[in-house]
Enzyme design. Structure first.
Site, PDB file in Angstrom:
ATOM      1  CB  ILE A   1      12.478  -8.270  33.777  1.00 21.88           C
ATOM      2  CG1 ILE A   1      11.399  -7.431  34.342  1.00 21.88           C
ATOM      3  CG2 ILE A   1      12.307  -9.870  34.350  1.00 21.88           C
ATOM      4  CD1 ILE A   1       9.829  -7.719  33.977  1.00 21.88           C
TER       5      ILE A   1
ATOM      6  CD  GLU B   1      -1.076   0.053   8.757  1.00 20.85           C
ATOM      7  OE1 GLU B   1      -2.287   0.110   9.192  1.00 20.85           O
ATOM      8  OE2 GLU B   1      -0.542  -0.937   8.076  1.00 20.85           O
TER       9      GLU B   1
ATOM     10  N   GLY C   1      17.750  -8.129  32.697  1.00 12.65           N
ATOM     11  CA  GLY C   1      19.008  -7.521  32.959  1.00 12.65           C
ATOM     12  C   GLY C   1      20.163  -7.668  31.564  1.00 12.65           C
TER      13      GLY C   1
ATOM     14  CG  PHE D   1      -1.744   1.380   1.481  1.00 13.82           C
ATOM     15  CD1 PHE D   1      -3.117   1.432   0.704  1.00 13.82           C
ATOM     16  CD2 PHE D   1      -1.414   2.171   2.455  1.00 13.82           C
ATOM     17  CE1 PHE D   1      -3.872   2.447   0.948  1.00 13.82           C
ATOM     18  CE2 PHE D   1      -2.245   3.344   2.529  1.00 13.82           C
ATOM     19  CZ  PHE D   1      -3.310   3.056   1.894  1.00 13.82           C
TER      20      PHE D   1
HETATM   21  N1  CAA Z   1     -12.927   7.478   6.449  1.00 19.24           N
HETATM   22  C1  CAA Z   1     -13.509   8.184   5.360  1.00 19.24           C
HETATM   23  N2  CAA Z   1     -13.056   9.503   5.051  1.00 19.24           N
HETATM   24  C2  CAA Z   1     -12.364  10.032   5.749  1.00 19.24           C
HETATM   25  C3  CAA Z   1     -11.682   9.540   6.784  1.00 19.24           C
HETATM   26  C4  CAA Z   1     -12.054   8.382   7.263  1.00 19.24           C
HETATM   27  N3  CAA Z   1     -11.614   7.539   8.485  1.00 19.24           N
HETATM   28  N4  CAA Z   1     -10.929  10.339   7.468  1.00 19.24           N
HETATM   29  C5  CAA Z   1     -11.043  11.555   6.807  1.00 19.24           C
HETATM   30  N5  CAA Z   1     -11.912  11.342   5.487  1.00 19.24           N
HETATM   31  C6  CAA Z   1     -12.129  12.217   4.461  1.00 19.24           C
HETATM   32  C7  CAA Z   1     -12.981  13.409   5.032  1.00 19.24           C
HETATM   33  O1  CAA Z   1     -14.285  13.391   5.360  1.00 19.24           O
HETATM   34  C8  CAA Z   1     -12.704  14.572   4.012  1.00 19.24           C
HETATM   35  O2  CAA Z   1     -13.607  14.348   3.059  1.00 19.24           O
HETATM   36  P1  CAA Z   1     -14.208  15.652   2.129  1.00 19.24           P
HETATM   37  O3  CAA Z   1     -13.489  16.513   1.589  1.00 19.24           O
HETATM   38  O4  CAA Z   1     -15.259  14.852   1.245  1.00 19.24           O
HETATM   39  O5  CAA Z   1     -15.069  16.178   3.475  1.00 19.24           O
HETATM   40  C9  CAA Z   1     -11.208  14.097   3.496  1.00 19.24           C
HETATM   41  O6  CAA Z   1     -11.116  12.760   3.898  1.00 19.24           O
HETATM   42  C10 CAA Z   1     -10.077  14.871   3.889  1.00 19.24           C
HETATM   43  O7  CAA Z   1     -10.268  14.739   5.427  1.00 19.24           O
HETATM   44  P2  CAA Z   1      -9.401  15.786   6.251  1.00 19.24           P
HETATM   45  O8  CAA Z   1      -9.637  17.320   5.709  1.00 19.24           O
HETATM   46  O9  CAA Z   1     -10.053  15.563   7.562  1.00 19.24           O
HETATM   47  O10 CAA Z   1      -7.755  15.569   5.975  1.00 19.24           O
HETATM   48  P3  CAA Z   1      -6.697  16.041   6.699  1.00 19.24           P
HETATM   49  O11 CAA Z   1      -5.610  16.602   5.871  1.00 19.24           O
HETATM   50  O12 CAA Z   1      -7.073  16.929   8.030  1.00 19.24           O
HETATM   51  O13 CAA Z   1      -6.034  14.742   7.402  1.00 19.24           O
HETATM   52  C11 CAA Z   1      -5.453  12.725   8.895  1.00 19.24           C
HETATM   53  C12 CAA Z   1      -6.780  13.873   8.199  1.00 19.24           C
HETATM   54  C13 CAA Z   1      -6.631  12.047   9.752  1.00 19.24           C
HETATM   55  C14 CAA Z   1      -4.431  13.637   9.562  1.00 19.24           C
HETATM   56  C15 CAA Z   1      -5.031  11.977   7.775  1.00 19.24           C
HETATM   57  O14 CAA Z   1      -4.198  12.872   6.918  1.00 19.24           O
HETATM   58  C16 CAA Z   1      -3.983  10.782   8.287  1.00 19.24           C
HETATM   59  O15 CAA Z   1      -4.604   9.786   8.594  1.00 19.24           O
HETATM   60  N6  CAA Z   1      -2.945  10.947   8.278  1.00 19.24           N
HETATM   61  C17 CAA Z   1      -2.052   9.866   8.745  1.00 19.24           C
HETATM   62  C18 CAA Z   1      -1.880   8.972   7.262  1.00 19.24           C
HETATM   63  C19 CAA Z   1      -1.193   7.644   7.770  1.00 19.24           C
HETATM   64  O16 CAA Z   1      -1.748   7.042   8.679  1.00 19.24           O
HETATM   65  N7  CAA Z   1      -0.126   7.343   7.128  1.00 19.24           N
HETATM   66  C20 CAA Z   1       0.452   6.321   7.286  1.00 19.24           C
HETATM   67  C21 CAA Z   1       1.091   5.704   5.908  1.00 19.24           C
HETATM   68  S1  CAA Z   1       0.582   4.037   5.209  1.00 19.24           S
HETATM   69  C22 CAA Z   1       1.433   2.888   6.405  1.00 19.24           C
HETATM   70  O17 CAA Z   1       2.270   3.168   7.269  1.00 19.24           O
HETATM   71  C23 CAA Z   1       1.377   1.648   5.623  1.00 19.24           C
HETATM   72  C24 CAA Z   1       2.587   0.665   5.880  1.00 19.24           C
HETATM   73  O18 CAA Z   1       3.340   0.451   4.855  1.00 19.24           O
HETATM   74  C25 CAA Z   1       2.656  -0.026   7.093  1.00 19.24           C
END
Ligand code: CAA
Length: 385
Positions: free
Chosen positions: A343, A369, A345, A129
């Protein structure tokens, strides 16, 4: 030690207990070579193949597409058991299950599901992903990778960072910006195959922990991705990523839970064997207090993981409970692994006793994530609604 069986309020079913036991039995095989895989960053090829054969690579996918047709609670139980021994194996499993298979089954077309899911579930191929970029990690809407709409295909250009299963995957779900004016609503998710011309992977990152799993950058230069490889409607990519990550966080929470309970199990064993001041160290209150704190926090983390899984299985809202589970369990993993080293050591500081690996592996559960800070943003948004 009995662990998940003590969660009476959840009344685990016979099937869920059988899955947990099968995962526990399989996990014992992972001890062989785990130190070497960690030390030399060796991908667990044989172990992943076996996970595919046992149905752990597509646990929640319908049998119609080659999956095990199990629920999220079973997935949490299996993730905990496998993570107790080797968190590198469990992150490969988690990304394949939660981010790739679940996303494809939930939002893919019939053709996409038939084309990719059976092989992803059997372990024949692995999925990845790709959301994070050099300048877009927590700030996930700031996608610089572009997917230009060329009519019958997208032209993909850009770089992705920190991609789990990066060098070993065959199928990648890539998030990219098509229409910057629309911001997050202009983002798409495309299925990219390893052999598409213009797609190359970077070298494996040399990591602190989960060293058996491979992490690298992905580079796309004018990669032609057919339109039929887009998942969902035009502009659905960001919502897709958020939905998939909401479920993915339950997987990482249970990985963290497993690292914590593995730390406790090894500590209990060691504390009953090791003698100091004439008695086993388990007889000293200084050690008992640590074990009691670890056990209490682990049970609380397990309840949060099972709550989030139950919310997902019951089609409830699991963005908040999944984020809470990940926030708490990843802290418990870190704290428990540090205490396990204490624990043990001096023995805790050498590789043979495994807990130093758990300590290194635990840290990433507070980062990938979504960092712990991102989990707090998700939780506070939900409770302030
Ligand atoms: N489900 C559905 N839609 C969602 C949602 C959810 N859980 N969360 C946000 N949205 C939608 C919002 O409703 C919005 O839609 P509209 O424009 O239609 O209203 C849109 O997404 C944008 O949302 P925000 O304006 O709230 O976005 P934001 O910029 O403020 O960001 C955030 C929100 C929660 C910080 C998000 O950016 C986030 O989760 N960031 C972290 C990303 C992350 O987890 N990265 C990890 C990388 S993947 C990884 O690590 C995988 C691996 O290889 C192990």
């Amino acid at each position: 030690m009995q662990t998940a069986t003590s969660t009476n309020i959840y009344q685990l079913t016979e099937e869920q207990l059988a899955v947990r036991d099968a995962a526990r039995e399989f996990a014992q095989e992972l001890w062989a070579g785990v130190i070497e895989r960690d030390e030399h960053q060796k991908f667990p090829t044989e172990q992943v193949k076996k996970m595919g054969e046992l149905g752990f690579m597509g646990m929640m996918v319908s049998p119609e597409y080659g999956g095990s047709g199990l629920d999220t609670v079973s997935y949490v139980l299996a993730m905990e058991e496998i993570s107790k021994v080797d968190a590198s194996c469990s992150v490969i499993m988690s990304v394949n299950n939660s981010l790739v298979c679940w996303g494809l089954e939930q939002y893919g077309t019939e053709e996409q599901k038939q084309k990719y899911l059976p092989r992803l579930c059997s372990g024949e191929i692995i999925g990845a992903f790709a959301l994070s970029e050099p300048e877009a990690g927590s700030d996930a809407t700031s996608q610089r990778t572009t997917a230009e709409d060329m009519g019958d295909h997208y032209l993909l250009n850009g770089t992705k960072n920190w991609i789990t299963n990066g060098t070993t995957a065959s199928v990648y779900l890539v998030i990219a910006q098509t229409n910057p004016e629309l911001k997050s609503r202009g983002i798409n998710v495309l299925i990219v195959e390893k052999d598409m011309p213009g797609f190359i992977t970077g070298p494996k990152e040399n990591k602190l922990g989960i060293r058996g799993s491979d992490t690298c950058s992905l580079m796309f230069t004018d990669v032609k991705v057919p339109k039929e490889n887009r998942i969902g409607a035009d502009g659905f990519g960001f919502k897709f990523a958020m939905q998939v990550l909401a479920g993915g966080r339950i997987g990482i929470a249970s990985q963290a839970l497993g690292i914590a309970s593995g730390s406790l199990e090894l500590s209990l064993k060691y504390a009953k064997e090791r003698k100091a001041f004439g008695v086993e160290i388990a007889k000293h209150q200084a050690i008992q207090f640590k074990l009691a704190d670890m056990a209490t926090n682990i049970d609380a983390a397990r309840l949060l993981c099972l709550q989030a899984a139950a919310d997902k299985d019951n089609h409830g809202d699991y963005a908040k409970s999944g984020a809470m589970a990940k926030l708490f369990a990843s802290k418990v993993a870190m704290d428990s692994a540090v205490e396990a080293v204490q624990i043990h050591g001096g023995y805790g500081f050498v590789k043979e006793y495994h807990v130093e690996r758990f300590m290194r592996d635990a840290k990433i559960t507070q980062i990938y994530e979504g960092t712990s800070e991102i989990q707090k943003i998700v939780i506070s948004r939900e409770i302030l609604k």
